[in-house]
Motif scaffolding. Structure first.
Motif: not given
Length: 215
Positions: A19-42
């Motif tokens: 029940g913590c997902m809404r209360h945290v922000i993923l920071v650091g290098s794994w945020a870059e992975f999310v940018y790629r997986e989500s297609g945010l940065i083509e």
């Protein structure tokens, strides 16, 4: 999906189920992975090599009632440790993935760590408002994960670069890799919210690395 990515997916499952997902922000290098997986940065293709996953806790008093992430992590087979020096919580899984928790340092900021309602003790750090004040939710492994805007991610790394000691060069390369994909107007907006000292550090980094905003 490789072993690292499977381990990261399990961490997201744990954060969500606690029940913590809404209360945290993923920071650091794994945020870059999310940018790629989500297609945010083509076209952006980071090479994630780190086994460290860092979550920034937005508010030490949320959620309410308090969650117990540490207990759930133990039940799922994670090794849960408290740092001997400052008591911060770290989670380890069998793949070697290590999860740490951070929270923004405010005021005098004498406490090196704070207990939070997420159910972990988080390390306090300066400049985290750059990330928490400029974030976005993105889909990753069937979760909606909050990460810093890529522009804030890069600006934050520039602000703290001179203080990073052993990680200084790694962070410098990360900024240079993502820089061509950033919206430079948005970079300027993020910089407008910085303190004078933070702004000076960004400009110093940009000058040393031949980075321009008017591309």
């Amino acid at each position: 999906m490789n072993e690292q990515q499977r381990a990261f997916c399990k961490i997201l499952d744990l954060i969500e189920d606690a029940g913590c997902m809404r209360h945290v922000i993923l920071v650091g290098s794994w945020a870059e992975f999310v940018y790629r997986e989500s297609g945010l940065i083509e076209g952006f293709a980071p090479n994630i090599r780190t086994l460290d996953v860092d979550f920034l806790i937005k508010n030490l008093r949320k959620p309410t009632p308090a969650a117990n992430l540490s207990t759930m992590a133990r039940e799922r087979g994670y090794l849960v440790e408290s740092d001997i020096l400052n008591g911060t919580t770290r989670l380890f899984d069998t793949s070697g993935l290590e999860v740490e928790f951070l929270i923004g340092k405010v005021g005098a900021g004498i406490e090196p760590a704070l207990k939070t309602n997420v159910g972990v003790t988080a390390q306090t750090l300066r400049h985290m408002n750059i990330l928490s004040g400029n974030s976005i939710e993105l889909p990753c492994f069937e979760h909606m994960v909050r990460v810093p805007l890529p522009e804030a991610y890069a600006v934050h790394k520039m602000v703290i670069n001179s203080q990073r000691r052993g990680k200084r060069e790694k962070d410098r390369r990360a900024v240079l890799q993502i820089w061509p994909y950033l919206d430079k107007k948005r970079v300027s907006v993020v910089m407008a919210g910085l303190t004078r000292k933070e702004n000076a550090r960004v400009k110093e980094f940009m000058a040393a690395n031949d980075l321009e905003l008017d591309e």
